[in-house]
Write an enzyme that holds these catalytic residues in place. Structure first.
Site, PDB file in Angstrom:
ATOM      1  N   SER A 107      14.024  23.572  38.596  1.00 43.53           N
ATOM      2  CA  SER A 107      12.986  23.308  38.687  1.00 43.53           C
ATOM      3  C   SER A 107      12.469  22.208  37.619  1.00 43.53           C
ATOM      4  CB  SER A 107      11.573  24.513  38.635  1.00 43.53           C
ATOM      5  OG  SER A 107      10.300  23.728  38.522  1.00 43.53           O
ATOM      6  N   TYR A 130       8.969  16.519  40.261  1.00 43.32           N
ATOM      7  CA  TYR A 130       7.642  16.088  40.333  1.00 43.32           C
ATOM      8  C   TYR A 130       7.315  14.602  40.209  1.00 43.32           C
ATOM      9  CZ  TYR A 130       6.540  21.358  40.947  1.00 43.32           C
ATOM     10  OH  TYR A 130       6.661  22.452  41.347  1.00 43.32           O
ATOM     11  N   LYS A 252      10.644  17.809  49.920  1.00 46.24           N
ATOM     12  CA  LYS A 252      10.204  19.205  49.802  1.00 46.24           C
ATOM     13  C   LYS A 252       8.666  19.397  49.946  1.00 46.24           C
ATOM     14  CE  LYS A 252      10.648  23.771  47.809  1.00 46.24           C
ATOM     15  NZ  LYS A 252       9.072  24.088  47.472  1.00 46.24           N
ATOM     16  N   HIS A 276       4.680  25.481  50.024  1.00 46.30           N
ATOM     17  CA  HIS A 276       4.835  25.945  48.622  1.00 46.30           C
ATOM     18  C   HIS A 276       4.764  27.406  48.554  1.00 46.30           C
ATOM     19  CE1 HIS A 276       5.152  23.247  44.843  1.00 46.30           C
ATOM     20  NE2 HIS A 276       4.937  24.588  44.458  1.00 46.30           N
TER      21      HIS A 276
END
Length: 383
Positions: A107, A130, A252, A276
């Site tokens: 992540s 992100y 995603k 999520h």
């Protein structure tokens, strides 16, 4: 040490060993947590067809996920703050994934850095990105992924704004924990965790601190992340990431057919049907409910995967039968990590594989690649 036979055993042990705020961070959803609970519960309504007098020898659950060999159709999902579930958590999870033979995804909001994982595993892994306002920072992060031999990027599309997670707010979630009386009293009951954290230098967001302009410590990081998650994210931004990266791109957070078609049109190699983990839009359907329609719409154009609610190998098999060419696990991995570190993650993967393998056999198959919806009882699964 208790006998560990399923993922729930690992969850119970993790709850005892991980500080409350970090356990709650992983094991909770947004608002009423209705979608979080539905992710798991909706798997249970799907029933299997048991077949008998079928040769069950020489079984294989091996597949490829975006060209990567996997012992089963499971990858470790990107989970923020994994290094707060257990000291050096991302490194340990990545090593367990490599040892078992499935992909690992790091992540953006990890404690251990891209470089930490590359040095510890000496193996390709995936990185989750992100969309940030600071495009220069994103471009540098993508270059770091390339230098670390990452084999795919996972771009998360459903966190333009952050869902309200009541437990995180009530716990005052920070990394590392603030020295409040409540936190100190809780940490006093977690001596193993405290000892592990005392023995590592990795206690903040390793991919951001020291790598992003204006982020030199945790106080500036908090302000930076609040400012940087980009609510303007749109499909041209996806194209920008694909151009910057040039390699395999996984999107995603897809829950609707319209978005799945747009993902295919914008060059995704795979999509993850995901809400999520029920941590964003409470009231959305479960991932397994949304899966079949998306598979029917775009499954011939790209790989469709799913995550959310997977607590057993039977869940993996059901997702595969409904057309998912891969799954991702977050909480099942986190429970193992919090319970027993690297050995716990490996144990979780072994449990899932054993359940997948045996259930496949009972359903009359020896090769997972041949499994389809015919193993499911009509009327019990979403269409």
């Amino acid at each position: 040490m208790p006998v560990i036979t399923n993922i729930e055993d690992l969850r119970v042990l993790a709850e005892k060993r991980v500080p409350r705020m970090f356990y709650d961070y992983a094991d909770s959803g947004s608002w009423t947590e209705g979608t979080y609970r539905a992710n798991e519960a909706d798997f249970q309504t799907i029933k299997l067809r048991q077949r008998v007098a079928v040769n069950m020898e020489n079984r294989s659950t091996a597949v490829k996920m975006v060209g990567v060999d996997a012992k089963m159709p499971v990858a470790i999902a990107p989970v923020g703050l994994t290094g707060m579930q257990h000291a050096d958590g991302e490194i340990l999870a990545a090593k367990a994934a490599k040892a078992f033979g499935i992909p690992f995804t790091l992540s953006t909001m990890s404690i251990c850095s891209i470089e930490d994982i590359a040095a510890a595993t000496q193996a390709p892994f995936w990185f989750q990105l992100y969309m940030m306002r600071d495009r220069d920072a994103m471009a540098r992060m993508i270059e770091r992924c390339r230098a670390a031999n990452c084999s795919a990027l996972v771009l998360t599309l459903d966190l333009q704004v952050i869902g309200q997670r009541h437990k995180d707010l009530k716990n005052g979630l920070t990394a590392p924990p603030k020295p409040t009386l409540r936190n100190i009293l809780n940490l006093m009951t977690k001596p193993g965790w405290c000892l592990g954290m005392a023995g590592t230098r990795r206690r903040s967001f390793g991919n951001l601190v020291g790598h992003v302009k204006g982020v030199s410590d945790m106080s500036s990081l908090a302000a930076w992340t609040n400012e940087q998650f980009d609510p303007r994210l749109s499909w041209p931004d996806v194209e920008w990431v694909k151009k910057q990266w040039g390699g395999k791109l996984i999107l995603k957070g897809i829950m609707e057919v319209e978005d799945a078609r747009l993902a295919a049109e914008h060059g995704a190699d795979a999509i993850v049907v995901s809400n999520h983990g029920g941590r964003q839009l409470d009231g959305a359907p479960s991932s397994i409910e949304a899966l079949p329609a998306i598979v029917d719409a775009v499954g011939s154009r790209l790989e469709v995967w799913m995550d959310g609610g997977i607590r057993s190998g039977q869940d993996v098999l059901k997702a595969w039968a409904l057309g998912a060419r891969g799954t991702m696990i977050g909480r099942a991995m986190v429970y193992g990590l919090g319970a027993m570190g690297e050995a716990g993650v490996l144990k979780a993967l072994q449990i899932l594989h054993k359940e997948l393998d045996v259930t496949m056999a009972f359903c009359g198959h020896t090769q997972l690649v041949n499994v389809d919806r015919s193993i499911l009882r009509p009327g019990t699964f979403p269409q």
